[in-house]
Design a protein around this motif. Structure first.
Motif, PDB file in Angstrom:
ATOM      1  N   VAL A 167       0.956  -1.104   0.026  1.00 46.56           N
ATOM      2  CA  VAL A 167       0.185   0.284  -0.182  1.00 46.56           C
ATOM      3  C   VAL A 167       0.719   1.277   0.180  1.00 46.56           C
ATOM      4  O   VAL A 167       0.075   2.277  -0.318  1.00 46.56           O
ATOM      5  N   ALA A 168       1.855   1.000   0.446  1.00 47.52           N
ATOM      6  CA  ALA A 168       3.051   2.411   0.473  1.00 47.52           C
ATOM      7  C   ALA A 168       3.469   2.439  -0.806  1.00 47.52           C
ATOM      8  O   ALA A 168       3.726   3.976  -0.911  1.00 47.52           O
TER       9      ALA A 168
ATOM     10  N   GLY B 159       1.912   6.094   0.207  1.00 47.00           N
ATOM     11  CA  GLY B 159       3.193   6.234   0.174  1.00 47.00           C
ATOM     12  C   GLY B 159       3.601   6.075   1.641  1.00 47.00           C
ATOM     13  O   GLY B 159       3.098   5.541   2.488  1.00 47.00           O
ATOM     14  N   HIS B 160       5.166   6.043   2.008  1.00 46.16           N
ATOM     15  CA  HIS B 160       5.642   5.108   3.942  1.00 46.16           C
ATOM     16  C   HIS B 160       5.548   6.007   4.490  1.00 46.16           C
ATOM     17  O   HIS B 160       5.826   7.487   4.094  1.00 46.16           O
TER      18      HIS B 160
ATOM     19  N   HIS C 284       0.813   9.572   3.046  1.00 45.47           N
ATOM     20  CA  HIS C 284       1.596   9.436   4.556  1.00 45.47           C
ATOM     21  C   HIS C 284       3.130   9.633   4.768  1.00 45.47           C
ATOM     22  O   HIS C 284       3.784  10.310   5.933  1.00 45.47           O
ATOM     23  N   TYR C 285       4.005  10.218   3.435  1.00 45.10           N
ATOM     24  CA  TYR C 285       5.482  11.140   3.691  1.00 45.10           C
ATOM     25  C   TYR C 285       5.463  12.000   4.107  1.00 45.10           C
ATOM     26  O   TYR C 285       5.514  12.805   5.007  1.00 45.10           O
ATOM     27  N   LEU C 286       4.473  12.636   3.762  1.00 44.05           N
ATOM     28  CA  LEU C 286       3.998  14.027   3.842  1.00 44.05           C
ATOM     29  C   LEU C 286       3.182  14.407   5.148  1.00 44.05           C
ATOM     30  O   LEU C 286       3.547  15.388   5.336  1.00 44.05           O
ATOM     31  N   ASP C 287       2.311  13.621   5.143  1.00 47.15           N
ATOM     32  CA  ASP C 287       1.578  13.815   6.252  1.00 47.15           C
ATOM     33  C   ASP C 287       0.261  15.249   6.372  1.00 47.15           C
ATOM     34  O   ASP C 287      -0.182  15.848   7.365  1.00 47.15           O
ATOM     35  N   ILE C 288       0.390  15.944   5.071  1.00 52.33           N
ATOM     36  CA  ILE C 288      -0.896  16.225   4.782  1.00 52.33           C
ATOM     37  C   ILE C 288      -1.847  15.826   3.516  1.00 52.33           C
ATOM     38  O   ILE C 288      -1.462  14.940   2.751  1.00 52.33           O
ATOM     39  N   THR C 289      -2.970  16.325   3.351  1.00 50.61           N
ATOM     40  CA  THR C 289      -3.364  16.011   2.233  1.00 50.61           C
ATOM     41  C   THR C 289      -3.823  16.666   0.854  1.00 50.61           C
ATOM     42  O   THR C 289      -2.976  17.899   0.767  1.00 50.61           O
ATOM     43  N   ILE C 290      -4.093  16.233  -0.037  1.00 54.39           N
ATOM     44  CA  ILE C 290      -3.074  16.775  -1.321  1.00 54.39           C
ATOM     45  C   ILE C 290      -4.858  16.759  -1.988  1.00 54.39           C
ATOM     46  O   ILE C 290      -5.406  15.043  -1.812  1.00 54.39           O
ATOM     47  N   GLY C 291      -5.056  17.688  -3.384  1.00 52.85           N
ATOM     48  CA  GLY C 291      -6.047  17.077  -3.908  1.00 52.85           C
ATOM     49  C   GLY C 291      -5.396  17.238  -5.078  1.00 52.85           C
ATOM     50  O   GLY C 291      -4.853  17.362  -6.126  1.00 52.85           O
TER      51      GLY C 291
ATOM     52  N   THR D 273       9.534   7.310   9.565  1.00 57.68           N
ATOM     53  CA  THR D 273       9.947   5.969  10.441  1.00 57.68           C
ATOM     54  C   THR D 273      10.380   5.161   9.439  1.00 57.68           C
ATOM     55  O   THR D 273      11.546   4.204  10.313  1.00 57.68           O
ATOM     56  N   CYS D 274      10.432   4.645   8.745  1.00 59.10           N
ATOM     57  CA  CYS D 274      11.124   3.370   7.728  1.00 59.10           C
ATOM     58  C   CYS D 274      12.113   4.338   6.938  1.00 59.10           C
ATOM     59  O   CYS D 274      12.450   5.063   6.771  1.00 59.10           O
ATOM     60  N   ILE D 275      12.667   2.863   6.777  1.00 56.11           N
ATOM     61  CA  ILE D 275      14.241   2.881   6.373  1.00 56.11           C
ATOM     62  C   ILE D 275      14.051   3.411   4.885  1.00 56.11           C
ATOM     63  O   ILE D 275      13.224   2.551   4.641  1.00 56.11           O
ATOM     64  N   GLY D 276      14.536   4.473   4.254  1.00 54.04           N
ATOM     65  CA  GLY D 276      14.700   4.525   2.436  1.00 54.04           C
ATOM     66  C   GLY D 276      13.050   4.864   2.377  1.00 54.04           C
ATOM     67  O   GLY D 276      12.450   4.732   0.743  1.00 54.04           O
ATOM     68  N   ALA D 277      12.038   5.691   3.629  1.00 52.19           N
ATOM     69  CA  ALA D 277      10.720   6.626   3.273  1.00 52.19           C
ATOM     70  C   ALA D 277      10.543   7.054   2.178  1.00 52.19           C
ATOM     71  O   ALA D 277      11.820   7.930   1.947  1.00 52.19           O
ATOM     72  N   MET D 278       9.919   7.061   1.776  1.00 56.98           N
ATOM     73  CA  MET D 278       9.526   8.242   0.024  1.00 56.98           C
ATOM     74  C   MET D 278       8.404   8.046  -0.020  1.00 56.98           C
ATOM     75  O   MET D 278       7.246   7.459  -0.238  1.00 56.98           O
ATOM     76  N   PRO D 279       7.712   9.411  -0.935  1.00 57.33           N
ATOM     77  CA  PRO D 279       6.542   9.674  -1.008  1.00 57.33           C
ATOM     78  C   PRO D 279       5.725   8.270  -2.213  1.00 57.33           C
ATOM     79  O   PRO D 279       6.391   7.559  -2.776  1.00 57.33           O
ATOM     80  N   GLY D 280       4.256   8.719  -1.872  1.00 57.95           N
ATOM     81  CA  GLY D 280       3.440   7.501  -2.793  1.00 57.95           C
ATOM     82  C   GLY D 280       3.622   8.115  -4.548  1.00 57.95           C
ATOM     83  O   GLY D 280       4.238   9.263  -4.212  1.00 57.95           O
ATOM     84  N   LYS D 281       3.178   6.886  -5.088  1.00 58.41           N
ATOM     85  CA  LYS D 281       3.456   7.192  -6.219  1.00 58.41           C
ATOM     86  C   LYS D 281       2.587   8.991  -6.541  1.00 58.41           C
ATOM     87  O   LYS D 281       3.272   9.484  -8.336  1.00 58.41           O
TER      88      LYS D 281
END
Length: 260
Positions: A70-71, A75-76, A138-145, A79-87
């Motif tokens: 799902v990440a 997005g990751h 989850h990575y940015l932790d903000i809502t996107i339109g 706290t995860c290693i190698g975390a990056m935003p979603g597609k």
């Protein structure tokens, strides 16, 4: 533009033009998700590119075949290693606009629920026009339109697509091609593309109708034209090797004459 890129498919083109016309009058395409359904090789992905070209908008391809994590969509966690935003965050970053055309390829092969979450539920939040206006990464932790994004999905079959996703899609079916149509596509599209990719001029090759018909009926008996394209490219590659050998022989003769 649709006629330039694809032969026939009149019903498909008419439905796409209706979709574009309604979107132009309303000023937005919100609330509609197109799903192009048909056998492999009939041009589903290339139709998505043509729609983007006709609308003069950016194009982004997101293949979800075999996707289990799902990440990849949401997005990751940081706290995860190698975390990056979603597609989708990566998409908006790459295209640099808030209203691109996103082609979600092979949605019928989306992974099932596992320990990494349920990708179908995450995809529902991404595609549902009632939810994607406040899509949470989850990575940015903000809502996107994402309400201005035009989503086009492709699938071979509809049986494996979850019902909640299926109910939100508007299906455009693409059928296979008959022999006559394959002949026309090969002449007007595939031969020109293969010649351009191999660096062969049109006057250097002449594939007869009998040879092309034999190729279609004996070696490329499929619904689409993907295998036919591969066979035509194979012919052009072999011809390119033969032309290269002849040119090499000519250069060698000229070199010997100059030495003498």
């Amino acid at each position: 533009m649709l006629d330039e890129d694809h032969y026939r498919l009149s019903e498909v083109k008419e439905r796409i033009l209706e979709f574009i016309a309604v979107g132009r009058l309303r000023g937005t395409s919100k609330g509609k998700i197109i799903r192009l359904s048909g056998p492999p090789g009939v041009g589903k992905t290339s139709i998505g590119r043509s729609i983007a070209r006709a609308l003069d908008c950016k194009f982004f391809l997101f293949s979800v075949g075999g996707l289990f994590d799902v990440a990849e969509i949401k997005g990751h966690r940081r706290t995860c290693i190698g975390a990056m935003p979603g597609k989708m965050v990566q998409c908006l970053k790459n295209v640099g606009t808030e209203n691109p055309l996103v082609l979600i390829d092979e949605i019928d092969k989306l992974g099932v629920r596992c320990h990494d979450g349920d990708p179908a539920s995450a995809m529902l939040e991404l595609l549902d026009p009632e939810q994607n206006a406040n899509f949470l990464d989850h990575y940015l932790d903000i809502t996107i339109g994402l309400s201005k994004v035009l989503f086009v999905c492709t699938a071979n079959v509809a049986d494996t697509i979850p019902s909640p996703l299926l109910n939100r899609m508007e299906v455009i079916n693409l059928s296979g091609y008959i022999t006559k149509e394959k002949m026309y596509i090969a002449r007007d599209y595939l031969e020109k593309t293969a010649g351009r990719d191999c660096g062969i001029k049109p006057e250097q090759v002449n594939v007869s109708d009998a040879a092309l018909l034999s190729l279609i009926e004996n070696y490329c008996r499929e619904s689409g034209v993907r295998n036919l394209q591969k066979q035509i490219e194979k012919i052009f590659r072999k011809l390119k090797v033969r032309i290269g050998k002849l040119n090499g022989f000519s250069h060698t003769c000229q070199h010997l004459l100059c030495r003498n």
